[in-house]
Design a protein around this motif. Structure first.
Motif, short mmCIF file in Angstrom:
data_model
loop_
_atom_site.label_atom_id
_atom_site.label_comp_id
_atom_site.label_asym_id
_atom_site.label_seq_id
_atom_site.Cartn_x
_atom_site.Cartn_y
_atom_site.Cartn_z
N SER A 2 0.84 -1.20 0.00
CA SER A 2 0.00 0.00 0.00
C SER A 2 0.87 1.25 0.00
N TYR A 3 0.37 2.29 -0.66
CA TYR A 3 1.10 3.55 -0.78
C TYR A 3 0.17 4.70 -0.39
N GLU A 4 0.77 5.79 0.05
CA GLU A 4 0.02 6.99 0.40
C GLU A 4 0.42 8.20 -0.44
N ALA A 5 1.72 8.37 -0.69
CA ALA A 5 2.20 9.53 -1.43
C ALA A 5 2.20 9.31 -2.93
N ILE A 6 2.02 8.07 -3.36
CA ILE A 6 1.95 7.74 -4.78
C ILE A 6 0.79 6.78 -5.01
N LEU A 7 0.48 6.55 -6.27
CA LEU A 7 -0.46 5.52 -6.68
C LEU A 7 0.29 4.52 -7.54
N TYR A 8 -0.06 3.25 -7.41
CA TYR A 8 0.57 2.21 -8.21
C TYR A 8 -0.51 1.30 -8.75
N GLU A 9 -0.50 1.11 -10.07
CA GLU A 9 -1.46 0.21 -10.69
C GLU A 9 -0.80 -0.46 -11.89
N THR A 10 -1.40 -1.53 -12.36
CA THR A 10 -0.93 -2.17 -13.58
C THR A 10 -2.09 -2.27 -14.55
N ARG A 11 -1.77 -2.04 -15.81
CA ARG A 11 -2.71 -2.28 -16.89
C ARG A 11 -2.06 -3.30 -17.82
N GLY A 12 -2.45 -4.55 -17.64
CA GLY A 12 -1.79 -5.60 -18.40
C GLY A 12 -0.31 -5.62 -18.05
N PRO A 13 0.58 -5.53 -19.04
CA PRO A 13 2.00 -5.63 -18.77
C PRO A 13 2.66 -4.29 -18.42
N VAL A 14 1.84 -3.26 -18.22
CA VAL A 14 2.38 -1.91 -17.99
C VAL A 14 2.03 -1.43 -16.59
N ALA A 15 3.05 -1.07 -15.81
CA ALA A 15 2.84 -0.49 -14.48
C ALA A 15 2.76 1.03 -14.61
N ILE A 16 1.90 1.63 -13.80
CA ILE A 16 1.76 3.10 -13.79
C ILE A 16 2.04 3.58 -12.37
N ILE A 17 3.07 4.41 -12.23
CA ILE A 17 3.43 5.02 -10.94
C ILE A 17 3.05 6.50 -11.03
N THR A 18 2.16 6.92 -10.14
CA THR A 18 1.67 8.29 -10.17
C THR A 18 2.04 9.00 -8.88
N LEU A 19 2.84 10.05 -8.97
CA LEU A 19 3.12 10.88 -7.81
C LEU A 19 1.81 11.54 -7.40
#
Length: 275
Positions: A2-19
């Protein structure tokens, strides 16, 4: 995780890191640094992730180091910069990188394709983060600013390394010495951006770019990144030698080698597993 300062998700083979500190234009504080490090490691360790995107929530990509509280530090007689944590052991005392060095290495040494999705302002160490990505796709709202001289600083967080390699020395000098803002159109023209799209299409287009990379044999892609990084400053003889070495690593995925030959012969899209 779990994260608080960022978001982390995957869409198929692609990870998305969002500040995810939009109220601070995603400035880099301790929580952001720690969680981005964890997310990068999570994406690296997950064989299902074959490419990653880094972006920012809200109007900004990343405004650089978090300088909140700087006015109070100035009033107290300091220089306004965030205090450095005291070294607690010998390794800390011998640390040559500091957090800005570790920040640069975190992205540069990520050995899968890393896409910067630049949704707004990328300034200071936030611009350095964008430059450390393999490719950058920006919205029409994207804006770059080196900032450092405005804070009585020379460039850090890898900017002096990445920027001249991307735009050339004289353009890098222009951007650093003037600290002027560069909008999306100029950024595309001089190489700070590789593609520009409308804001509402940014993440979908970045994911599409990641999927284009993820369709190929994963070991070959990772070794291709190593070769490009290793050889950009190499002499030709050394570059050719390392290319030969890299071919052997990619060929360790024997099933993917057979599949690539079969897919070519059968005129179909290959299905690659890294095996």
């Amino acid at each position: 995780m779990s994260y608080e300062a960022i978001l982390y998700e995957t869409r198929g083979p692609v990870a998305i890191i969002t500040l995810n500190r939009p109220e601070r234009l995603n400035a880099i504080g301790q929580a952001v640094r720690e969680e981005v490090h964890q997310a990068i490691e999570e994406a690296r360790a997950d064989d299902g992730v074959r490419a990653a995107i880094i972006t920012g929530a809200g109007k900004g990509f990343c405004s650089g180091a978090d300088l909140s509280g700087g006015a109070a530090r100035l009033a107290a007689g300091g220089d306004g910069a965030p205090p450095r944590p005291a070294a607690t052991n010998m390794s800390d005392k011998l640390d040559e990188d500091g957090w800005v060095g570790r920040w640069a290495k975190r992205f540069a040494y990520f050995d899968k394709p890393l896409i910067g999705a630049i949704n707004g302002v990328a300034a200071g160490a936030g611009m350095s983060m964008a430059l450390a990505c393999d490719v950058r796709i920006g919205s029409t709202n994207a804006r770059f600013k080196t900032v450092f001289v405005e804070r009585n600083l020379s460039p850090d967080s890898g900017m002096s390394y990445f920027l001249p390699r991307i735009v050339g020395y004289s353009r890098a000098a222009d951007l650093v010495f003037s600290s002027r803002a560069v909008g999306a159109e100029e950024a595309l023209r001089i190489g700070l951006l590789d593609r520009v799209v409308e804001p509402e299409a940014l993440i979908d287009e970045a994911v599409k770019m990641g999927e284009e990379m993820a369709q190929w044999p994963p070991l070959a892609i990772r070794m291709a990144k190593r070769v490009l990084q290793r050889n950009q400053d190499a002499e030709l003889e050394d570059a050719l030698r390392y290319e030969s070495v890299a071919l052997g690593f990619a060929r360790k995925a024997a099933a993917d080698t057979r599949e690539s030959i079969a897919a070519f012969a059968e005129k179909r899209k290959g299905v690659y597993t890294g095996a």
